[in-house]
Design an enzyme around this catalytic site. Sequence first.
Site, PDB file in Angstrom:
ATOM      1  N   ARG A  68       0.751  -1.150  -0.035  1.00 15.89           N
ATOM      2  CA  ARG A  68       0.069  -0.271  -0.207  1.00 15.89           C
ATOM      3  C   ARG A  68       0.716   1.465   0.067  1.00 15.89           C
ATOM      4  O   ARG A  68       0.325   2.400  -0.102  1.00 15.89           O
ATOM      5  CB  ARG A  68      -0.989   0.093   1.111  1.00 15.89           C
ATOM      6  CG  ARG A  68      -0.400   0.238   2.411  1.00 15.89           C
ATOM      7  CD  ARG A  68      -1.362   0.678   3.707  1.00 15.89           C
ATOM      8  NE  ARG A  68      -1.720  -0.465   4.154  1.00 15.89           N
ATOM      9  CZ  ARG A  68      -2.807  -0.753   4.736  1.00 15.89           C
ATOM     10  NH1 ARG A  68      -3.393   0.385   5.324  1.00 15.89           N
ATOM     11  NH2 ARG A  68      -3.109  -2.003   5.681  1.00 15.89           N
ATOM     12  N   ASP A  88      -4.521  -1.333  -1.644  1.00 18.12           N
ATOM     13  CA  ASP A  88      -4.883  -1.220  -0.297  1.00 18.12           C
ATOM     14  C   ASP A  88      -5.748  -2.452   0.037  1.00 18.12           C
ATOM     15  O   ASP A  88      -6.589  -2.732  -0.532  1.00 18.12           O
ATOM     16  CB  ASP A  88      -5.642   0.146   0.015  1.00 18.12           C
ATOM     17  CG  ASP A  88      -6.061   0.084   1.422  1.00 18.12           C
ATOM     18  OD1 ASP A  88      -5.865  -0.851   2.128  1.00 18.12           O
ATOM     19  OD2 ASP A  88      -6.918   1.033   1.849  1.00 18.12           O
ATOM     20  N   LYS A  91       2.459 -19.064   8.421  1.00 19.10           N
ATOM     21  CA  LYS A  91       2.129 -19.370   9.660  1.00 19.10           C
ATOM     22  C   LYS A  91       2.068 -18.119  10.617  1.00 19.10           C
ATOM     23  O   LYS A  91       2.939 -17.473  10.278  1.00 19.10           O
ATOM     24  CB  LYS A  91       2.795 -20.664  10.239  1.00 19.10           C
ATOM     25  CG  LYS A  91       4.374 -20.316  10.239  1.00 19.10           C
ATOM     26  CD  LYS A  91       4.910 -20.415  11.710  1.00 19.10           C
ATOM     27  CE  LYS A  91       4.614 -19.302  12.899  1.00 19.10           C
ATOM     28  NZ  LYS A  91       5.678 -18.721  13.176  1.00 19.10           N
ATOM     29  N   HIS A 117       8.488 -22.747   7.624  1.00 18.29           N
ATOM     30  CA  HIS A 117       9.876 -22.792   6.907  1.00 18.29           C
ATOM     31  C   HIS A 117      10.863 -23.766   7.885  1.00 18.29           C
ATOM     32  O   HIS A 117      11.960 -24.070   6.969  1.00 18.29           O
ATOM     33  CB  HIS A 117      10.640 -21.220   6.992  1.00 18.29           C
ATOM     34  CG  HIS A 117      11.317 -20.806   8.344  1.00 18.29           C
ATOM     35  ND1 HIS A 117      10.403 -20.168   9.356  1.00 18.29           N
ATOM     36  CD2 HIS A 117      12.329 -20.920   8.749  1.00 18.29           C
ATOM     37  CE1 HIS A 117      11.063 -19.844  10.439  1.00 18.29           C
ATOM     38  NE2 HIS A 117      12.248 -20.386  10.016  1.00 18.29           N
ATOM     39  N   GLU A 159      16.282 -19.055  21.228  1.00 15.02           N
ATOM     40  CA  GLU A 159      16.661 -18.103  20.159  1.00 15.02           C
ATOM     41  C   GLU A 159      17.358 -16.987  21.347  1.00 15.02           C
ATOM     42  O   GLU A 159      16.660 -16.689  22.362  1.00 15.02           O
ATOM     43  CB  GLU A 159      15.343 -17.179  19.568  1.00 15.02           C
ATOM     44  CG  GLU A 159      14.935 -18.158  18.560  1.00 15.02           C
ATOM     45  CD  GLU A 159      13.930 -17.316  17.804  1.00 15.02           C
ATOM     46  OE1 GLU A 159      14.102 -17.007  16.720  1.00 15.02           O
ATOM     47  OE2 GLU A 159      12.777 -17.499  18.133  1.00 15.02           O
ATOM     48  N   ASP A 179       3.454 -19.029  18.101  1.00 22.74           N
ATOM     49  CA  ASP A 179       4.537 -18.520  16.958  1.00 22.74           C
ATOM     50  C   ASP A 179       5.489 -19.639  16.853  1.00 22.74           C
ATOM     51  O   ASP A 179       5.946 -19.911  15.594  1.00 22.74           O
ATOM     52  CB  ASP A 179       5.349 -17.492  17.577  1.00 22.74           C
ATOM     53  CG  ASP A 179       6.402 -16.951  16.687  1.00 22.74           C
ATOM     54  OD1 ASP A 179       5.829 -16.724  15.581  1.00 22.74           O
ATOM     55  OD2 ASP A 179       7.259 -16.581  17.090  1.00 22.74           O
ATOM     56  N   HIS A 193       6.549 -24.967  14.208  1.00 24.09           N
ATOM     57  CA  HIS A 193       7.817 -25.575  13.918  1.00 24.09           C
ATOM     58  C   HIS A 193       8.176 -26.622  15.040  1.00 24.09           C
ATOM     59  O   HIS A 193       8.699 -27.795  14.236  1.00 24.09           O
ATOM     60  CB  HIS A 193       9.018 -24.454  14.561  1.00 24.09           C
ATOM     61  CG  HIS A 193       8.768 -23.193  13.326  1.00 24.09           C
ATOM     62  ND1 HIS A 193       8.197 -23.311  12.190  1.00 24.09           N
ATOM     63  CD2 HIS A 193       8.854 -21.754  13.707  1.00 24.09           C
ATOM     64  CE1 HIS A 193       8.115 -21.824  11.806  1.00 24.09           C
ATOM     65  NE2 HIS A 193       8.676 -21.172  12.667  1.00 24.09           N
ATOM     66  N   LYS A 203      12.549 -17.074  23.540  1.00 25.85           N
ATOM     67  CA  LYS A 203      13.298 -15.784  23.013  1.00 25.85           C
ATOM     68  C   LYS A 203      14.293 -15.501  24.223  1.00 25.85           C
ATOM     69  O   LYS A 203      13.912 -15.741  25.380  1.00 25.85           O
ATOM     70  CB  LYS A 203      12.353 -14.865  22.575  1.00 25.85           C
ATOM     71  CG  LYS A 203      11.237 -15.347  21.526  1.00 25.85           C
ATOM     72  CD  LYS A 203      11.525 -14.404  20.321  1.00 25.85           C
ATOM     73  CE  LYS A 203      10.752 -15.035  19.208  1.00 25.85           C
ATOM     74  NZ  LYS A 203      11.295 -15.166  18.018  1.00 25.85           N
TER      75      LYS A 203
END
Length: 487
Positions: free
Chosen positions: A48, A91, A147, A177, A215, A234, A239, A338
């Site tokens: 956009r 848009d 995802k 992925h 991570e 997430d 995963h 994380k």
Amino acid sequence: MNKHENLCDIIIFGGHGDLAFRKLMPALYHLCHDGYFHQDTRIITVTRADMELEEHLCLVETKLKEFLIIDKYDAEKFNIFKKKLHLVRVDLSDEEKYSSLADVLSQYPERDRVNYLSTSPSFFGSICKALSRYELILPSSRVVLEKPIGRDLKSSRAINIEVLQYFQESQIYRIDHYLGKDTVQNILALRFSNRIFMPLWDANNIDHIQITVAESVGVEGRWGYYDEYGAMRDMIQNHLMQLLCLIAMEPPCSLDADSVRDEKVKVLRSLRPMTPADIQQKTVRAQYTKGSSNGESVPGYREGEGVKNSTTETFAAIRVDIDNWRWNGVPFYIRSGKRMQKRNSEIVIQFKGVPHSIFANKGACISKNKLVISLQPRESIELKLMNKIPGLSEVMRLQQVELELNSSENISRKPEAYERLLLDVIHSNPTLFMRLDEVEAAWRWADSILEAWQEDIVPMKHYSAGNDGPSAAIELIASDGRSWNDE
Ligand code: BG6
């Protein structure tokens, strides 16, 4: 390879988003350079943003310089790549205003189209509807969905139902992925092309399995998205569940898409449902507080933008049980977080000990065999075995040694997961993508935990940034008399 088979228009919706710049453009740049594209392939960014093509090209170039791994930017290669780049302003919230995209696509009305929806899932339905309204969906068109699809089974189902009004299931590529990572595909090679593991891969020989995706980074400016999803939605639901499926599934009868996916879905359906009492005992959720990462102090999760009173978990650990013959009594401990101490993703297959030790009384300790499949930061497979320490000592002394398989050492550049997966979509090969029933089965399992967490059945724990996660995760595995591989 017949490059005419590769001729298609690749349309990236949300083309100026984080994923598009961080992962998709670098992957497309490499595929282009490595000769996988037909010369007339077009990469059409839909955004956009009010911007001219020249500005878009400069932006892509800047981002490639930032995100290409190990300095792979090359001005000459970019000059070839940029000829494929196009820009269309749409848009996405206005289904009636796709005419600019229709004009660009209708220049080649018969050409295969890969529609990559790199947007929030809330746009998936309306984008597909608009594509249909403008008659931009051909029988050969594909749509790629990022995802996580939805936040739970109900919302995932609603999104899938909407998309399925316009695309057939065979045209839908639900991407995870992790399945594009070389080492993850290597799990299939390891398990199904080596006879030696076949008789060992079950409850008779395996004590337990650990899957860790840690991570060191935080949420990297994605607060808005992350705070709505958290570690469970997430990472774990997709995963980690996919990794678990590849480790636990029965041998498929072939590598074709449905044979592999049939076996994965059987695993997901065999996950033992958890009662609220199980969830209390077998799950841990936690949030990071301030600490340090790579020597620099970093704020806690709740000190991030707009997440002051957030109850979103940035870490989750779960003991998963699979109710089938092969895995009866073998726990799978999975965890992801994380802002952990270091980036480390691995799968550990912990074998049982020998039934009787002839060495025990002579001062030699026998460590149990272990197969460690490392995904990140290094990709390798190590089998830990016992061996005699050379020498003439009167008492035979043993040591643990590693048999290492690292197939990437002689490769100058290992393709990124998105390269593999984009190429598979271009070739219409859905083996490494998730089928509807897989996504639903994974949500069904995750929902029961998320609902219990929502009701605060499991208290939120904390860990300081740069740490190994909360002590509760150590206790989770220790209460079964085991320990994480890093302890
Ligand atoms: C994404 C998650 O799917 O995977 C991110 O949304 C996460 O939060 C990322 O950081 C991890 O991917 P990788 O390949 O770096 O392990």
